[in-house]
Write an enzyme that holds these catalytic residues in place. Structure first.
Site, PDB file in Angstrom:
ATOM      1  N   THR A 216      10.010  -1.662   6.546  1.00 56.52           N
ATOM      2  CA  THR A 216       9.366  -2.962   6.333  1.00 56.52           C
ATOM      3  C   THR A 216       9.913  -3.641   5.073  1.00 56.52           C
ATOM      4  OG1 THR A 216       7.392  -1.888   7.218  1.00 56.52           O
ATOM      5  CG2 THR A 216       7.101  -4.079   6.287  1.00 56.52           C
TER       6      THR A 216
ATOM      7  N   ASP B 252       6.663   4.242   3.628  1.00 54.11           N
ATOM      8  CA  ASP B 252       6.797   5.403   4.509  1.00 54.11           C
ATOM      9  C   ASP B 252       8.287   5.521   4.836  1.00 54.11           C
ATOM     10  OD1 ASP B 252       5.964   7.412   6.282  1.00 54.11           O
ATOM     11  OD2 ASP B 252       5.695   6.024   7.927  1.00 54.11           O
TER      12      ASP B 252
ATOM     13  N   LYS C  51       5.906   8.096   0.350  1.00 50.93           N
ATOM     14  CA  LYS C  51       6.190   9.362   1.036  1.00 50.93           C
ATOM     15  C   LYS C  51       7.692   9.580   0.982  1.00 50.93           C
ATOM     16  CE  LYS C  51       2.524   9.045   4.542  1.00 50.93           C
ATOM     17  NZ  LYS C  51       2.308   8.698   5.962  1.00 50.93           N
TER      18      LYS C  51
ATOM     19  N   ASP D  84       0.818  -1.218   0.000  1.00 53.39           N
ATOM     20  CA  ASP D  84       0.000   0.000   0.000  1.00 53.39           C
ATOM     21  C   ASP D  84       0.852   1.269   0.000  1.00 53.39           C
ATOM     22  OD1 ASP D  84       0.920  -0.481   2.573  1.00 53.39           O
ATOM     23  OD2 ASP D  84      -0.988  -0.135   3.571  1.00 53.39           O
TER      24      ASP D  84
HETATM   25  P1  IMP Z   1       7.377   1.676   6.642  1.00 51.58           P
HETATM   26  O1  IMP Z   1       8.004   0.396   7.122  1.00 51.58           O
HETATM   27  O2  IMP Z   1       7.717   2.842   7.512  1.00 51.58           O
HETATM   28  O3  IMP Z   1       7.655   1.966   5.182  1.00 51.58           O
HETATM   29  O4  IMP Z   1       5.831   1.529   6.868  1.00 51.58           O
HETATM   30  C1  IMP Z   1       5.053   0.831   6.049  1.00 51.58           C
HETATM   31  C2  IMP Z   1       3.713   0.521   6.682  1.00 51.58           C
HETATM   32  O5  IMP Z   1       3.256   1.513   7.609  1.00 51.58           O
HETATM   33  C3  IMP Z   1       2.679   0.494   5.585  1.00 51.58           C
HETATM   34  O6  IMP Z   1       2.587  -0.798   5.015  1.00 51.58           O
HETATM   35  C4  IMP Z   1       1.414   0.927   6.291  1.00 51.58           C
HETATM   36  O7  IMP Z   1       0.761  -0.194   6.809  1.00 51.58           O
HETATM   37  C5  IMP Z   1       1.888   1.820   7.421  1.00 51.58           C
HETATM   38  N1  IMP Z   1       1.721   3.258   7.076  1.00 51.58           N
HETATM   39  C6  IMP Z   1       2.704   4.141   6.820  1.00 51.58           C
HETATM   40  N2  IMP Z   1       2.209   5.374   6.550  1.00 51.58           N
HETATM   41  C7  IMP Z   1       0.864   5.263   6.642  1.00 51.58           C
HETATM   42  C8  IMP Z   1      -0.223   6.218   6.462  1.00 51.58           C
HETATM   43  O8  IMP Z   1      -0.066   7.412   6.159  1.00 51.58           O
HETATM   44  N3  IMP Z   1      -1.483   5.712   6.629  1.00 51.58           N
HETATM   45  C9  IMP Z   1      -1.719   4.404   6.957  1.00 51.58           C
HETATM   46  N4  IMP Z   1      -0.746   3.500   7.124  1.00 51.58           N
HETATM   47  C10 IMP Z   1       0.542   3.917   6.982  1.00 51.58           C
HETATM   48 MG    MG Z   2       0.946  -2.210   5.207  1.00 52.83          MG
END
Ligand code: IMP
Ligand code: MG
Length: 180
Positions: free
Chosen positions: A110, A106, A134, A103
């Site tokens: 992950t 960020d 983002k 989805d």
């Molecule tokens: P990352 O590991 O920081 O890239 O985070 C990824 C996960 O955080 C995504 O798969 C989402 O489930 C969650 N996430 C990050 N930003 C948002 C947002 O703005 N809205 C909802 N879920 C988010």
């Molecule tokens: Mg997710």
């Protein structure tokens, strides 16, 4: 479309349904071209990508498979920190053209931790397709091969994305209204 209040936060309309559908359709067209005759395997990451994956898969016309996995992180040892494991990854990755569907990226943490686990299984190719990115928030180097929207570093919900469990069923994407 109007302001949505969830828990103690407010959200305003950001990406309308028609625009999301247009971009997802464009991505499907691109994948149709790039993966013609390759019988790719899509690996969609739950929960957030379920709507994106379903719409994208409906627009695809090539022969393709899809499976859905969940990523769980648990505390590893002190040196390994948090460890991410894939639940439900029963499809054979080896010698397949694999496309991850996520989805949103960020911080990128992950994906940064999960991708090596797939690479270990020696797919023929591995690409990442995401709905939202983002860039200002991204700290980890993650290859993003296909992306529908680059968005500012503000929390969003809808179209599969949640705030504390809610908002996934909204057809548009809403953006948080930051308090001044
Ligand atoms: P990352 O590991 O920081 O890239 O985070 C990824 C996960 O955080 C995504 O798969 C989402 O489930 C969650 N996430 C990050 N930003 C948002 C947002 O703005 N809205 C909802 N879920 C988010
Ligand atoms: Mg997710």
């Amino acid at each position: 479309m109007s302001i949505i209040h969830l828990h103690n936060k407010s959200f305003e309309p950001y990406l309308p349904e028609a625009l999301i559908q247009e971009k997802v359709k464009e991505l499907a067209l691109q994948l149709d071209q790039d993966y013609a005759d390759k019988r790719p395997l899509f690996v969609a990451i739950l929960n957030g990508s379920f709507m994106f994956a379903a719409d994208l898969f409906k627009y695809l016309t090539i022969e393709a498979e899809i499976c859905f996995i969940k990523l769980a992180s648990y505390k590893g040892t002190k040196s390994t920190g948090k460890v991410i494991t894939a639940i439900g990854l029963d499809a054979e990755i080896h010698d397949r053209h694999v496309i991850i569907l996520e989805d949103i990226i960020d911080t990128g943490k992950t994906m940064h931790e999960f991708l090596p686990q797939l690479i270990n299984q020696q797919p023929l190719s591995l690409k990442v397709a995401i709905l939202l990115h983002k860039p200002e928030a991204t700290e980890y180097n993650v290859p993003i091969d296909y992306c529908c929207f680059s968005i500012p570093n503000k929390f969003v919900l809808g179209y599969g994305l949640d705030y504390d469990g809610y908002g996934r069923n909204i057809k548009e994407i809403y953006q948080i209204i930051e308090e001044k």
